[in-house]
Design an enzyme around this catalytic site. Sequence first.
Site, PDB file in Angstrom:
ATOM      1  CE  LYS A  94     -16.595 -62.548  58.209  1.00  0.00           C
ATOM      2  NZ  LYS A  94     -17.077 -63.772  57.764  1.00  0.00           N
ATOM      3  CE1 TYR A 123     -17.664 -59.402  56.785  1.00  0.00           C
ATOM      4  CE2 TYR A 123     -15.340 -58.761  57.070  1.00  0.00           C
ATOM      5  CZ  TYR A 123     -16.122 -59.439  56.558  1.00  0.00           C
ATOM      6  OH  TYR A 123     -15.865 -60.648  55.663  1.00  0.00           O
ATOM      7  CG  ASN A 159     -18.820 -68.541  52.282  1.00  0.00           C
ATOM      8  OD1 ASN A 159     -17.626 -67.976  52.402  1.00  0.00           O
ATOM      9  ND2 ASN A 159     -19.535 -68.037  51.137  1.00  0.00           N
ATOM     10  CB  ALA A 180     -10.406 -64.059  48.670  1.00  0.00           C
ATOM     11  CG  ASP A 219     -32.222 -64.326  54.739  1.00  0.00           C
ATOM     12  OD1 ASP A 219     -31.072 -64.212  55.528  1.00  0.00           O
ATOM     13  OD2 ASP A 219     -32.724 -63.436  54.553  1.00  0.00           O
ATOM     14  CB  VAL A 220     -27.898 -67.670  57.322  1.00  0.00           C
ATOM     15  CG1 VAL A 220     -27.328 -68.453  56.220  1.00  0.00           C
ATOM     16  CG2 VAL A 220     -27.006 -66.177  57.113  1.00  0.00           C
TER      17      VAL A 220
END
Length: 274
Positions: free
Chosen positions: A186, A182, A116, A215, A89-90
């Site tokens: 980013k 978000y 990622n 994607a 878990d980052v």
Amino acid sequence: MSSVEEPVAPSARPAGPPPCPPGHDLLAGRTAVITAAAGAGIGGATARRFLEEGARVVLGDVHARRLRGCVATLADEFGARSVAGLTCDVTDETQVAALFDLAEERHGGLDVVVNNAGLGGTADLVDMTDEQWDKVVDTTLTGTFRCTRAALRRLRRGTGGGVVVNNASVVGWRAQRGQAHYAAAKAGVMALTRCAAVEAAAYGVRVNAVSPSLAMHPHLAKVTTPELLTELTGREAFGRYAEPWEIANVIVFLASGYSSYMTGETVSVSSQRA
């Protein structure tokens, strides 16, 4: 008879993606740590493409069962010595350190890190809670910071070289309703990439980012409405979304010697209309 070729009508253009190109050992002998690498998204596609290019991979993911399945599948195909995984878990510094320690213990060091891991969600700013904001920013931006810090601390001890590739997004540049948390995260990843690149250049490490538009993978389909996906796909010049391996191919390029003079850059992997 005219020698001028007639333009190809949009309806005559191929609707699907081209075949994925074969590997050419662009990452032969290198060890890569890839976060959020289990499953069918960009991380999983990057793990597979790195293996096809000759790398050894150490995969992290918060979903333990999915990670075990991914590691087992790739190990069967590419060999057990080429693939390892650890639940990570980052948002947890201890788990981040353990993932990077595994790469060093198993392979004596690392050469490439692909950050990622990220978390999205949809909420208008006026309705967004502190908890929603903090959760997205902690995973997407601060998680990238933690992993980049862990990578650079280890890479600077080496003989020189190494690459970090971060996963950003076109919403870091462009507005989209419901994506304030978000998009801010980013955009922060892009800024982090530039600053880290300047610092890392002193010991020969490059830091770049990719910025996908759309994607498709199963998780995205679960958290996004069909109406929004149709709208987003309609913005793409090719009339389709990217396959995860198409993003992974650009990550391979940034991790390879073919991008040796690039650092601090964010590469848009998008066919969005201007």
